[in-house]
Design a protein around this motif. Structure first.
Motif, PDB file in Angstrom:
ATOM      1  N   GLY A 235       0.798  -1.214   0.000  1.00 57.60           N
ATOM      2  CA  GLY A 235       0.000   0.000   0.000  1.00 57.60           C
ATOM      3  C   GLY A 235       0.829   1.261   0.000  1.00 57.60           C
ATOM      4  N   LYS A 236       0.326   2.288   0.693  1.00 59.35           N
ATOM      5  CA  LYS A 236       0.973   3.601   0.752  1.00 59.35           C
ATOM      6  C   LYS A 236       1.278   3.923   2.207  1.00 59.35           C
ATOM      7  CE  LYS A 236       0.348   8.425  -0.623  1.00 59.35           C
ATOM      8  NZ  LYS A 236       1.754   8.657  -0.547  1.00 59.35           N
ATOM      9  N   PHE A 237       2.508   4.402   2.441  1.00 56.61           N
ATOM     10  CA  PHE A 237       2.996   4.693   3.785  1.00 56.61           C
ATOM     11  C   PHE A 237       3.641   6.068   3.783  1.00 56.61           C
ATOM     12  CE2 PHE A 237       3.482   0.359   2.442  1.00 56.61           C
ATOM     13  CZ  PHE A 237       2.709  -0.317   3.364  1.00 56.61           C
ATOM     14  N   GLU A 238       3.293   6.879   4.788  1.00 58.88           N
ATOM     15  CA  GLU A 238       3.888   8.202   4.902  1.00 58.88           C
ATOM     16  C   GLU A 238       4.304   8.428   6.350  1.00 58.88           C
ATOM     17  OE1 GLU A 238       3.033  12.826   3.637  1.00 58.88           O
ATOM     18  OE2 GLU A 238       1.484  11.313   3.319  1.00 58.88           O
ATOM     19  N   THR A 239       5.593   8.704   6.544  1.00 58.66           N
ATOM     20  CA  THR A 239       6.143   8.999   7.860  1.00 58.66           C
ATOM     21  C   THR A 239       6.859  10.334   7.762  1.00 58.66           C
ATOM     22  OG1 THR A 239       6.511   6.633   8.192  1.00 58.66           O
ATOM     23  CG2 THR A 239       7.573   8.130   9.746  1.00 58.66           C
ATOM     24  N   LEU A 240       6.346  11.321   8.476  1.00 63.50           N
ATOM     25  CA  LEU A 240       6.929  12.651   8.464  1.00 63.50           C
ATOM     26  C   LEU A 240       7.190  13.079   9.911  1.00 63.50           C
ATOM     27  CD1 LEU A 240       7.770  15.206   6.924  1.00 63.50           C
ATOM     28  CD2 LEU A 240       5.386  15.961   7.083  1.00 63.50           C
ATOM     29  N   THR A 241       8.467  13.156  10.278  1.00 55.66           N
ATOM     30  CA  THR A 241       8.876  13.604  11.609  1.00 55.66           C
ATOM     31  C   THR A 241      10.100  14.496  11.440  1.00 55.66           C
ATOM     32  OG1 THR A 241      10.430  11.801  12.053  1.00 55.66           O
ATOM     33  CG2 THR A 241       8.112  11.396  12.609  1.00 55.66           C
ATOM     34  N   ALA A 242      10.639  14.970  12.556  1.00 51.60           N
ATOM     35  CA  ALA A 242      11.880  15.756  12.520  1.00 51.60           C
ATOM     36  C   ALA A 242      13.049  14.900  12.043  1.00 51.60           C
ATOM     37  CB  ALA A 242      12.172  16.332  13.891  1.00 51.60           C
ATOM     38  N   PHE A 243      12.920  13.579  12.145  1.00 52.24           N
ATOM     39  CA  PHE A 243      14.003  12.651  11.797  1.00 52.24           C
ATOM     40  C   PHE A 243      13.802  11.947  10.457  1.00 52.24           C
ATOM     41  CE2 PHE A 243      13.395  12.738  16.410  1.00 52.24           C
ATOM     42  CZ  PHE A 243      14.605  13.302  16.797  1.00 52.24           C
ATOM     43  N   ASP A 244      12.552  11.795  10.023  1.00 53.02           N
ATOM     44  CA  ASP A 244      12.252  11.011   8.824  1.00 53.02           C
ATOM     45  C   ASP A 244      11.281  11.754   7.914  1.00 53.02           C
ATOM     46  OD1 ASP A 244      13.620   8.514   9.665  1.00 53.02           O
ATOM     47  OD2 ASP A 244      12.085   8.516  11.232  1.00 53.02           O
ATOM     48  N   ASN A 245      11.495  11.598   6.612  1.00 53.89           N
ATOM     49  CA  ASN A 245      10.566  12.096   5.608  1.00 53.89           C
ATOM     50  C   ASN A 245      10.417  10.992   4.570  1.00 53.89           C
ATOM     51  OD1 ASN A 245       8.973  13.460   3.826  1.00 53.89           O
ATOM     52  ND2 ASN A 245      10.413  15.118   3.436  1.00 53.89           N
ATOM     53  N   ILE A 246       9.488  10.068   4.826  1.00 58.18           N
ATOM     54  CA  ILE A 246       9.302   8.890   3.984  1.00 58.18           C
ATOM     55  C   ILE A 246       7.909   8.922   3.389  1.00 58.18           C
ATOM     56  CG2 ILE A 246       9.241   6.365   3.938  1.00 58.18           C
ATOM     57  CD1 ILE A 246      11.110   6.478   6.445  1.00 58.18           C
ATOM     58  N   ASP A 247       7.837   8.815   2.080  1.00 51.02           N
ATOM     59  CA  ASP A 247       6.575   8.704   1.354  1.00 51.02           C
ATOM     60  C   ASP A 247       6.771   7.562   0.368  1.00 51.02           C
ATOM     61  OD1 ASP A 247       4.143   9.002   0.136  1.00 51.02           O
ATOM     62  OD2 ASP A 247       4.454  11.077  -0.489  1.00 51.02           O
ATOM     63  N   LYS A 248       6.236   6.397   0.706  1.00 48.27           N
ATOM     64  CA  LYS A 248       6.540   5.206  -0.069  1.00 48.27           C
ATOM     65  C   LYS A 248       5.255   4.459  -0.414  1.00 48.27           C
ATOM     66  CE  LYS A 248       9.562   1.208   0.037  1.00 48.27           C
ATOM     67  NZ  LYS A 248      10.647   0.538   0.711  1.00 48.27           N
ATOM     68  N   SER A 249       5.199   3.953  -1.622  1.00 47.93           N
ATOM     69  CA  SER A 249       4.113   3.086  -2.059  1.00 47.93           C
ATOM     70  C   SER A 249       4.726   1.781  -2.531  1.00 47.93           C
ATOM     71  CB  SER A 249       3.334   3.719  -3.211  1.00 47.93           C
ATOM     72  OG  SER A 249       2.681   4.877  -2.789  1.00 47.93           O
ATOM     73  N   GLY A 250       3.997   0.696  -2.333  1.00 50.96           N
ATOM     74  CA  GLY A 250       4.482  -0.596  -2.804  1.00 50.96           C
ATOM     75  C   GLY A 250       4.407  -1.657  -1.738  1.00 50.96           C
ATOM     76  N   ILE A 251       5.380  -2.572  -1.802  1.00 45.01           N
ATOM     77  CA  ILE A 251       5.414  -3.732  -0.911  1.00 45.01           C
ATOM     78  C   ILE A 251       6.569  -3.580   0.071  1.00 45.01           C
ATOM     79  CG2 ILE A 251       5.704  -6.231  -0.800  1.00 45.01           C
ATOM     80  CD1 ILE A 251       4.663  -6.364  -3.669  1.00 45.01           C
ATOM     81  N   ILE A 252       6.264  -3.716   1.361  1.00 43.53           N
ATOM     82  CA  ILE A 252       7.288  -3.720   2.404  1.00 43.53           C
ATOM     83  C   ILE A 252       7.021  -4.903   3.323  1.00 43.53           C
ATOM     84  CG2 ILE A 252       7.609  -1.210   2.313  1.00 43.53           C
ATOM     85  CD1 ILE A 252       6.008  -1.083   4.973  1.00 43.53           C
ATOM     86  N   TYR A 253       8.035  -5.304   4.074  1.00 43.11           N
ATOM     87  CA  TYR A 253       7.798  -6.385   5.032  1.00 43.11           C
ATOM     88  C   TYR A 253       7.388  -5.789   6.368  1.00 43.11           C
ATOM     89  CZ  TYR A 253      12.073  -5.779   7.804  1.00 43.11           C
ATOM     90  OH  TYR A 253      13.039  -5.294   8.652  1.00 43.11           O
ATOM     91  N   HIS A 254       6.693  -6.601   7.152  1.00 46.00           N
ATOM     92  CA  HIS A 254       6.366  -6.209   8.518  1.00 46.00           C
ATOM     93  C   HIS A 254       6.510  -7.413   9.441  1.00 46.00           C
ATOM     94  CE1 HIS A 254       2.102  -7.322   7.252  1.00 46.00           C
ATOM     95  NE2 HIS A 254       2.325  -8.118   8.287  1.00 46.00           N
ATOM     96  N   ILE A 255       6.598  -7.120  10.730  1.00 46.02           N
ATOM     97  CA  ILE A 255       6.685  -8.151  11.762  1.00 46.02           C
ATOM     98  C   ILE A 255       5.449  -8.005  12.641  1.00 46.02           C
ATOM     99  CG2 ILE A 255       8.011  -9.037  13.712  1.00 46.02           C
ATOM    100  CD1 ILE A 255      10.481  -7.668  12.311  1.00 46.02           C
ATOM    101  N   PRO A 256       4.493  -8.956  12.550  1.00 48.11           N
ATOM    102  CA  PRO A 256       3.313  -8.868  13.395  1.00 48.11           C
ATOM    103  C   PRO A 256       3.614  -9.376  14.810  1.00 48.11           C
ATOM    104  CG  PRO A 256       3.133 -10.755  11.942  1.00 48.11           C
ATOM    105  CD  PRO A 256       4.413 -10.057  11.593  1.00 48.11           C
ATOM    106  N   PHE A 257       3.032  -8.698  15.783  1.00 47.54           N
ATOM    107  CA  PHE A 257       3.147  -9.095  17.187  1.00 47.54           C
ATOM    108  C   PHE A 257       1.816  -8.764  17.855  1.00 47.54           C
ATOM    109  CE2 PHE A 257       3.961  -8.053  21.640  1.00 47.54           C
ATOM    110  CZ  PHE A 257       4.555  -9.232  22.060  1.00 47.54           C
TER     111      PHE A 257
END
Length: 187
Positions: free
Chosen positions: A125-147
């Motif tokens: 899907g689409k992921f957006e992380t905007l902080t003082a440390f990160d500026n990520i705007d990504k679409s596609g496939i990423i891995y995750h770790i479910p807990f």
């Protein structure tokens, strides 16, 4: 290409597990809940909210161990405010389809059975992380770790109440939910 390989791998593993002699029972679990996402690194205290839904095929090996292939989605959006209701530009949004497998270890206690889960999966899907440390705007496939942590409730432990988290390191955020689920046995 990676998506096709992952789908093929999950299909093969799931079909082999279903036919395996060590599977004692099969069920389906449907969950719905309040979705959340937050950045890994942030100056402000941010939690973006939204919706979560997931379906799982439950493959019970013993009263203590279950394998759970799953598919679901999470949709979270920023409201432009932090947890203290102050305006902020920081955010961690997820709009993703979730696919993977988990192992649940549970205490087989009638009425209230605590559990913990861990696994591996993919978010599409689409992921957006905007902080003082990160500026990520990504679409596609990423891995995750479910807990997950939670309780199975009822005489047959067929109501599931818990917290599900999906750690997404490549986009510096995690998504999660406070979810309620119902388990339906398969004959």
């Amino acid at each position: 290409m990676m998506r096709k390989i992952l789908i093929l791998l999950i299909t093969v593993l799931t079909s082999n597990l279903i036919e395996a002699q060590f599977i004692k029972e099969k069920s389906i679990n449907a969950q719905i809940g309040y979705g959340l996402s937050a950045p890994n690194n942030s100056i402000d205290e941010i939690v973006d909210d939204g919706y979560f839904a997931q379906g799982e095929l439950i493959l019970k090996v013993t009263s203590w161990i279950e394998f759970r292939p799953y598919a679901g989605f999470i949709l979270t959006n920023s409201n432009g405010k932090d947890l203290n209701n102050n305006p902020t530009d920081e955010k961690a949004e997820s709009k993703a389809f979730l696919l993977g497998g988990k192992t649940r270890v549970r205490a087989p206690i009638p009425w209230v059975a605590p559990y913990v889960e861990i696994g591996i999966g993919t978010s599409i899907g689409k992921f957006e992380t905007l902080t003082a440390f990160d500026n990520i705007d990504k679409s596609g496939i990423i891995y995750h770790i479910p807990f997950s942590l939670g309780l199975e409730l009822g005489r047959n432990n067929n109501v599931d109440l818990g917290f599900a988290y999906y750690f997404q390191p490549s986009v510096e955020q995690y998504a999660g939910a406070f979810a309620l689920g119902i388990t339906i046995p398969l004959k």
